[in-house]
Design an enzyme around this catalytic site. Structure first.
Site, PDB file in Angstrom:
ATOM      1  N   ALA A  11       0.831  -1.205   0.000  1.00  0.00           N
ATOM      2  CA  ALA A  11       0.000   0.000   0.000  1.00  0.00           C
ATOM      3  C   ALA A  11       0.862   1.250   0.000  1.00  0.00           C
ATOM      4  O   ALA A  11       2.030   1.229   0.407  1.00  0.00           O
ATOM      5  CB  ALA A  11      -0.916  -0.001   1.221  1.00  0.00           C
ATOM      6  N   CYS A  12       0.275   2.343  -0.458  1.00  0.00           N
ATOM      7  CA  CYS A  12       0.895   3.657  -0.386  1.00  0.00           C
ATOM      8  C   CYS A  12       1.242   3.952   1.074  1.00  0.00           C
ATOM      9  O   CYS A  12       0.448   3.627   1.959  1.00  0.00           O
ATOM     10  CB  CYS A  12      -0.080   4.690  -0.925  1.00  0.00           C
ATOM     11  N   PRO A  13       2.423   4.529   1.382  1.00  0.00           N
ATOM     12  CA  PRO A  13       3.417   5.089   0.458  1.00  0.00           C
ATOM     13  C   PRO A  13       4.625   4.179   0.235  1.00  0.00           C
ATOM     14  O   PRO A  13       5.664   4.636  -0.209  1.00  0.00           O
ATOM     15  CB  PRO A  13       3.845   6.346   1.203  1.00  0.00           C
TER      16      PRO A  13
END
Length: 199
Positions: A11-13
């Site tokens: 997942a981001c980041p």
């Protein structure tokens, strides 16, 4: 031949952070980042382009292969960005244990933002937690958030928690990272910052 950075399922980041680390480890050359969603594809692509790197994206069987080429131009662009454009004295004010209107999404976002500040350049001078945000620095909080706050503290970032808020939630004895402060100190920290980021 380029270095492969496999960021599938992350997942981001995290894909951007891993890309940053890989690019910082080479003078010039290519890095290929593999992601499996459009948001990560765009985030990595935009990050690399901002540094002046050449970016090529290829889609294969639902995966995105982002080949980033770093050379003299990108290095110069990175150095230019560093010169005089960064405020070294900014504060981050967090007033809730989640970001935005949706609590479930907001919890994911607050974790992502706090973890990203660990790799920010420059780092914030202070992170100020008020209202329900003080829970993020206490026992029982998300372990990844606590770890990120502790890392930030080790890097010299002052973590200020509203003492009134901790007392209200009966958490004064549960503070894991940072200092229990008062309204005066919070106001002074905000007033003395060149800029304030509010989450």
């Amino acid at each position: 031949m380029s270095t492969i950075i496999d960021c599938k399922g992350l997942a981001c980041p995290i894909p951007v952070m891993r890309t940053k680390k890989a690019l910082e480890s080479i003078e010039n050359g290519a890095v290929t980042v593999i992601v499996d969603n459009k948001a990560s594809r765009e985030n990595v692509k935009r990050f690399a382009e901002k540094l002046g790197c050449k970016v090529e994206v290829e889609e294969k069987k639902g995966l995105y292969y982002i080949t980033i080429t770093k050379g003299k131009i990108s290095k110069m662009a990175s150095e230019e960005t560093t010169k005089g454009e960064k405020s070294r004295n900014y504060a981050v004010l967090i007033a809730s244990s989640y970001v935005g209107e949706d609590p479930e999404l907001g919890k994911i976002l607050i974790k992502g933002f706090i973890r990203t500040f660990v790799n920010a350049d420059p780092l914030p001078k202070r992170i100020i937690l008020i209202n329900t945000a003080v829970k993020l620095a206490c026992k029982g909080a998300d372990s990844e958030i606590l770890e990120a706050l502790k890392t930030l503290k080790e890097k010299g970032v002052e973590i200020i928690c509203c003492g009134t808020c901790l007392d209200y939630f009966s958490l004064l004895d549960n503070l894991e990272v940072g200092i229990a402060s008062n309204a005066y100190d919070v106001v002074q920290a905000l007033a003395n910052a060149d800029s304030v980021i509010r989450l």
